[in-house]
Design an enzyme around this catalytic site. Structure first.
Site, PDB file in Angstrom:
ATOM      1  N   SER A  56     -20.639  49.993   1.227  1.00  0.00           N
ATOM      2  CA  SER A  56     -21.575  50.676   1.726  1.00  0.00           C
ATOM      3  C   SER A  56     -21.551  50.552   3.494  1.00  0.00           C
ATOM      4  O   SER A  56     -21.572  49.519   3.899  1.00  0.00           O
ATOM      5  CB  SER A  56     -23.059  50.519   1.311  1.00  0.00           C
ATOM      6  OG  SER A  56     -23.051  50.929  -0.019  1.00  0.00           O
ATOM      7  N   GLU A  63     -26.268  61.797  17.563  1.00  0.00           N
ATOM      8  CA  GLU A  63     -26.749  63.144  17.134  1.00  0.00           C
ATOM      9  C   GLU A  63     -27.288  62.807  15.819  1.00  0.00           C
ATOM     10  O   GLU A  63     -27.530  63.906  14.945  1.00  0.00           O
ATOM     11  CB  GLU A  63     -25.527  64.126  16.880  1.00  0.00           C
ATOM     12  CG  GLU A  63     -24.984  64.366  18.396  1.00  0.00           C
ATOM     13  CD  GLU A  63     -23.992  63.359  18.979  1.00  0.00           C
ATOM     14  OE1 GLU A  63     -23.728  63.605  20.139  1.00  0.00           O
ATOM     15  OE2 GLU A  63     -23.795  62.367  18.045  1.00  0.00           O
ATOM     16  N   SER A  64     -27.348  61.705  15.007  1.00  0.00           N
ATOM     17  CA  SER A  64     -27.959  61.176  13.872  1.00  0.00           C
ATOM     18  C   SER A  64     -27.262  60.249  13.183  1.00  0.00           C
ATOM     19  O   SER A  64     -26.922  59.066  13.568  1.00  0.00           O
ATOM     20  CB  SER A  64     -28.242  62.332  12.920  1.00  0.00           C
ATOM     21  OG  SER A  64     -29.284  61.934  11.960  1.00  0.00           O
ATOM     22  N   HIS A  69     -20.981  55.366   0.503  1.00  0.00           N
ATOM     23  CA  HIS A  69     -21.123  54.475  -0.450  1.00  0.00           C
ATOM     24  C   HIS A  69     -20.286  54.705  -1.323  1.00  0.00           C
ATOM     25  O   HIS A  69     -19.695  56.039  -1.801  1.00  0.00           O
ATOM     26  CB  HIS A  69     -22.678  54.694  -1.168  1.00  0.00           C
ATOM     27  CG  HIS A  69     -23.627  54.677  -0.486  1.00  0.00           C
ATOM     28  ND1 HIS A  69     -24.226  53.356   0.070  1.00  0.00           N
ATOM     29  CD2 HIS A  69     -24.546  55.473  -0.039  1.00  0.00           C
ATOM     30  CE1 HIS A  69     -25.246  53.543   0.683  1.00  0.00           C
ATOM     31  NE2 HIS A  69     -25.745  54.875   0.727  1.00  0.00           N
ATOM     32  N   CYS A  84     -27.250  66.769  14.537  1.00  0.00           N
ATOM     33  CA  CYS A  84     -28.282  67.461  15.067  1.00  0.00           C
ATOM     34  C   CYS A  84     -27.707  68.077  16.454  1.00  0.00           C
ATOM     35  O   CYS A  84     -26.689  67.369  17.174  1.00  0.00           O
ATOM     36  CB  CYS A  84     -29.526  66.709  15.930  1.00  0.00           C
ATOM     37  SG  CYS A  84     -30.463  65.910  14.361  1.00  0.00           S
TER      38      CYS A  84
END
Length: 132
Positions: A56, A63-64, A69, A84
């Site tokens: 994970s 931008e985010s 996983h 974003c």
């Protein structure tokens, strides 16, 4: 012009390469490369290998984020790619990872986040989403 603050891809990758899915260094490398391919700016990353198998991890971008996983025992990975602004294309990251993980079958959905109509930004405004 975009009508939302961000684009969020939720993806399922099936029939992937089991060895890659269980290699934490390789997964981190591929995720960073996917972020770069999409045009994102990497801020930091964190990845963990589980025992007996699975990885994970997340790449935080200006931008985010991109998160993954893996379930090597099922040749499966789930992806979460949220960007974003207008300068980053989450689909470029998706296509890069699909190929890099040798996925033979995929399912993806894209969600618009922060719809201008819902948060009160006029559709015809010159509003520009800025990321730092």
């Amino acid at each position: 012009m975009a009508n939302s603050l961000g684009r969020h891809l939720i993806s399922e990758l099936y029939d992937c390469d089991e060895e890659i899915l269980n290699d934490v260094q390789q997964i981190e490398y591929l995720m960073k490369k996917a972020a770069i391919e999409s045009g994102a700016t990497i801020v930091t990353s964190t990845f963990h290998r589980f025992l007996p198998h699975g990885v994970s991890g997340a790449i935080i971008i200006s931008e985010s984020h991109l998160a993954i996983h893996t379930w090597p025992e099922y040749n499966y990975a789930s992806l979460d790619i949220y960007t974003c602004g207008d300068s980053v294309d989450p689909w470029k990251a998706f296509y890069y990872l699909k190929d890099a993980l040798n996925s033979k079958r995929q399912e993806s959905q894209e969600f618009k986040r922060g719809l201008f109509s819902s948060i009160g930004v006029p559709e015809n405004s010159a509003h520009k989403v800025e990321v730092s």
